[in-house]
Write an enzyme that holds these catalytic residues in place. Structure first.
Site, PDB file in Angstrom:
ATOM      1  CG  HIS A  55      -0.239   3.780  -3.579  1.00 20.87           C
ATOM      2  ND1 HIS A  55      -0.541   2.488  -3.260  1.00 20.87           N
ATOM      3  CD2 HIS A  55       0.306   4.324  -2.459  1.00 20.87           C
ATOM      4  CE1 HIS A  55      -0.211   2.252  -2.009  1.00 20.87           C
ATOM      5  NE2 HIS A  55       0.296   3.352  -1.495  1.00 20.87           N
ATOM      6  CG  ASP A  58      -1.100   1.123  -6.428  1.00 20.35           C
ATOM      7  OD1 ASP A  58       0.111   0.904  -6.400  1.00 20.35           O
ATOM      8  OD2 ASP A  58      -1.806   1.320  -5.410  1.00 20.35           O
ATOM      9  CG  MET A  89      -8.012   5.910   0.871  1.00 16.32           C
ATOM     10  SD  MET A  89      -6.539   5.153   0.136  1.00 16.32           S
ATOM     11  CE  MET A  89      -6.212   3.844   1.308  1.00 16.32           C
ATOM     12  CD  GLU A 182      -1.128   3.121   6.470  1.00 16.01           C
ATOM     13  OE1 GLU A 182      -1.784   3.583   5.506  1.00 16.01           O
ATOM     14  OE2 GLU A 182      -0.664   1.977   6.491  1.00 16.01           O
ATOM     15  CE  LYS A 184       5.605  -0.782   7.951  1.00 16.91           C
ATOM     16  NZ  LYS A 184       5.801  -1.218   6.564  1.00 16.91           N
ATOM     17  CD  GLU A 218      -0.945  -1.760   7.679  1.00 22.00           C
ATOM     18  OE1 GLU A 218      -1.127  -0.929   6.767  1.00 22.00           O
ATOM     19  OE2 GLU A 218      -0.110  -2.674   7.619  1.00 22.00           O
ATOM     20  CG  HIS A 221       1.761  -0.056   9.978  1.00 21.16           C
ATOM     21  ND1 HIS A 221       1.463   0.971   9.122  1.00 21.16           N
ATOM     22  CD2 HIS A 221       2.100  -1.102   9.187  1.00 21.16           C
ATOM     23  CE1 HIS A 221       1.625   0.561   7.871  1.00 21.16           C
ATOM     24  NE2 HIS A 221       2.004  -0.696   7.887  1.00 21.16           N
ATOM     25  CG  ASP A 246      -4.691   0.641   5.917  1.00 21.54           C
ATOM     26  OD1 ASP A 246      -5.765   0.960   5.356  1.00 21.54           O
ATOM     27  OD2 ASP A 246      -3.571   1.008   5.497  1.00 21.54           O
ATOM     28  CG  ASP A 256       4.788  -4.388   7.029  1.00 18.48           C
ATOM     29  OD1 ASP A 256       3.753  -4.722   7.599  1.00 18.48           O
ATOM     30  OD2 ASP A 256       4.816  -3.621   6.051  1.00 18.48           O
ATOM     31  CG  ASP A 258       1.303  -5.668   5.079  1.00 20.99           C
ATOM     32  OD1 ASP A 258       0.920  -5.020   6.068  1.00 20.99           O
ATOM     33  OD2 ASP A 258       2.071  -5.186   4.224  1.00 20.99           O
ATOM     34  CG  ASP A 288      -2.482  -1.963   3.532  1.00 20.52           C
ATOM     35  OD1 ASP A 288      -2.127  -2.605   2.523  1.00 20.52           O
ATOM     36  OD2 ASP A 288      -1.837  -1.007   3.992  1.00 20.52           O
TER      37      ASP A 288
END
Ligand code: GLT
Ligand code: MN
Ligand code: MN
Length: 387
Positions: A55, A58, A89, A182, A184, A218, A221, A246, A256, A258, A288
């Site tokens: 991002h 980030d 990406m 994406e 969710k 993902e 999700h 993802d 969530d 992950d 992810d």
């Protein structure tokens, strides 16, 4: 025994936010030291990843000065080179800042919507500097807790207007990004718009540039929504819209999580890998996910290595399934062909319809026992490593 080392052609990638996750959750703060983008690149180089995604924030803090930005970009480019990493990406953080607490592109406030566009254009510029070709849109704050607060039809229209604008920006700048949406269902919002991948597959044809847009499903999700992820990915593949994926894992019906790829639902992970490999998916395989909150820095590397290794192992298992004589004989047996009938039902004509209406199809005789227990058990034995 194969070594299951990650291969560059698999395009295994991680986000800066994944291996860099410092372990905070809604009930407790950071438990791992924050590491810089350069340190993350070094870590990913060490474990043998192919690339890294980010991002905007980030990499470059939201309040960085232009001079700081330039220095960060320079240092990160060097770290990428040193570690033979690419950036396939990029994406925008449209969820952390307080300005986005009620949405970005779907906010009720025109000024917030404009800021979201401005921030995304700048983030697209940043991603393009690193050669990114996929641009992900995860609408973290696009949703509501109460439908009293936002009109859900207007929300779709606002989202469409924003994407149409950004597609033109992409063309205008010659960036050649493909956009990947994406989905969710919830978290952080109580209810998020475009709750599942299928929502985006239905939305894309309504855009000005549908050819530029696809999805980034993902695992976690769709599992949060209780759905079969493999089927969602199949729909995206069949529509030629699987631009990115993802990979992670998630217990059904939980928050969530992950988790490390393949760590919770191995059977689903197997069929997912098999689907991607059988259909020649050629995009990034992006993990992810993040390490358990208990992990220290060495264990974070085990987490990253584990994601890739599990994929490589399942890829081998899928190939084994495809060549297993007993399994393939069963596949042949359950796919009953009838060339005459297939010809009739392939394409409508009045005469084909008449012939089909007259065909002597005996529904009682059609009720034949199927060897699906056997087939599934053989599949499980491949997964469990005894075949
Ligand atoms: C965030 C989210 C992910 C998205 C990322 C892209 S950010 O970590 O949980 O699923 O893919 O914005
Ligand atoms: Mn994701
Ligand atoms: Mn997630």
């Amino acid at each position: 025994m194969p070594n299951y080392d990650p291969e560059p052609k698999m395009k295994f990638t991680f986000g800066l936010w994944t291996v860099g996750n410092p372990g905070a959750d809604p009930f407790g703060g950071v438990v791992r030291e924050r590491i810089s983008p350069v340190q993350i690149a070094n870590l990913l180089g060490e474990v043998g990843a192919y690339g890294v995604n980010f991002h905007d924030n980030d990499l470059v803090p939201i309040d960085a000065t232009p001079a700081q930005r330039d220095q960060i970009v320079k240092d990160f480019k060097k770290a990428l080179k040193d570690n033979h990493l690419v950036v396939p990406m990029a994406t925008t953080n449209l969820f952390s800042d307080a300005a986005f607490k009620d949405g970005a592109f779907t906010s009720n406030n025109a000024k917030v919507r404009a800021y979201a566009l401005q921030k995304t254009m700048r983030a697209m510029d940043l991603g393009a500097e690193f050669g990114a070709k996929i641009y992900v849109f995860w609408g973290g704050r696009e949703g509501v807790e109460s439908d009293a607060t936002k009109n859900p039809v207007e929300a779709i229209k606002r989202f469409r207007a924003a994407i149409n604008f950004l597609c033109e920006y992409n063309i205008n700048k010659g960036y050649n990004y493909k956009f990947a949406f994406e989905a969710k269902p919830n978290e952080p919002r109580g209810h998020m718009y475009f709750a599942v991948t299928g929502s985006y597959l239905a939305f894309i044809p309504s855009l000005d540039h549908p050819e530029m847009c696809g999805v980034n499903p993902e695992v976690a999700h769709e599992h949060m929504a209780g759905l079969n992820f493999v089927h969602q990915v199949a729909a995206a593949l069949e529509a030629k819209k699987l631009f990115h994926i993802d990979l992670n894992d998630q217990e059904f019906g939980r928050f969530d999580q992950d988790y490390r790829f393949g760590s919770a639902n191995l059977k689903h992970a197997f069929f997912l890998v098999k689907l991607l490999e059988d259909y020649g998916y050629n995009g990034s395989r992006h993990f992810d996910a993040h390490a358990y909150r208990q992990s220290g820095s060495e264990d974070v590397k085990s987490f990253a290595r584990g994601c890739m290794r599990t994929y490589m192992i399942l890829k081998e298992k899928a190939a084994r399934w495809n060549t297993d004589k007993e399994i393939q004989a069963l596949i042949k047996e359950i796919n009953v062909d009838d060339s005459e009938l297939s010809k009739l039902s392939k394409k409508f004509s009045a005469s084909n319809a008449k012939k089909l209406l007259d065909a002597p199809l005996d529904r009682v005789a059609l009720n034949i026992g199927l060897p699906y227990e056997k087939l599934d058990q053989l599949t499980m034995e491949v997964i469990m490593g005894v075949r």
